[in-house]
Enzyme design. Structure first.
Site, mmCIF file in Angstrom:
data_model
loop_
_atom_site.group_PDB
_atom_site.id
_atom_site.type_symbol
_atom_site.label_atom_id
_atom_site.label_comp_id
_atom_site.label_asym_id
_atom_site.label_seq_id
_atom_site.Cartn_x
_atom_site.Cartn_y
_atom_site.Cartn_z
ATOM 1 N N ASP A 84 0.771 -1.181 -0.016
ATOM 2 C CA ASP A 84 0.032 -0.020 -0.059
ATOM 3 C C ASP A 84 0.759 1.457 0.106
ATOM 4 O OD1 ASP A 84 0.919 -0.222 2.556
ATOM 5 O OD2 ASP A 84 -0.937 0.450 3.585
ATOM 6 N N GLU A 85 2.211 1.167 -0.034
ATOM 7 C CA GLU A 85 3.140 2.472 -0.278
ATOM 8 C C GLU A 85 3.730 2.554 -1.667
ATOM 9 O OE1 GLU A 85 5.647 2.786 3.202
ATOM 10 O OE2 GLU A 85 4.507 1.350 4.490
#
Length: 103
Positions: A84-85
């Site tokens: 998610d980064e």
């Protein structure tokens, strides 16, 4: 592997595929065990060992090498943190070979 009963994702546990939803179990075949172990042990590493491989990477003319000041560098993206980064961009200077990254 997906559960034949409920369609949920199954995970390896104690030599069996176990459904995370309904608990259904299937024995893991020998070939599948080898693949799971190999996948767990392998770490992703990118090695650029020649100028030809370096030239195959995309080139960005808007960056400057912090070591020699050369304008322009080859780059590649790699997911180094959680999914998610954002990925990390690695730069390689074609003049001095210096490598640096941008998060």
């Amino acid at each position: 592997m997906f559960c034949p009963k409920c369609g949920s994702l199954m995970h390896p546990k104690d030599g069996k595929w176990v459904c995370s939803n309904c608990g259904y179990e299937i024995p893991i075949e020998n070939e599948e065990k080898k693949e799971i172990v190999a996948e767990a042990k392998e770490k992703e590493m990118i090695v650029i060992s020649s100028q030809e491989e370096l030239k195959a990477l995309p080139y960005d003319e808007s960056v400057m090498c912090p070591k020699c000041g050369h304008v322009g560098a080859h780059w590649m993206l790699q997911q180094t943190r959680a999914a998610d980064e954002p990925e990390t961009r690695f730069y390689i200077c074609p003049k001095c070979g210096h490598r640096w990254r941008e998060y």
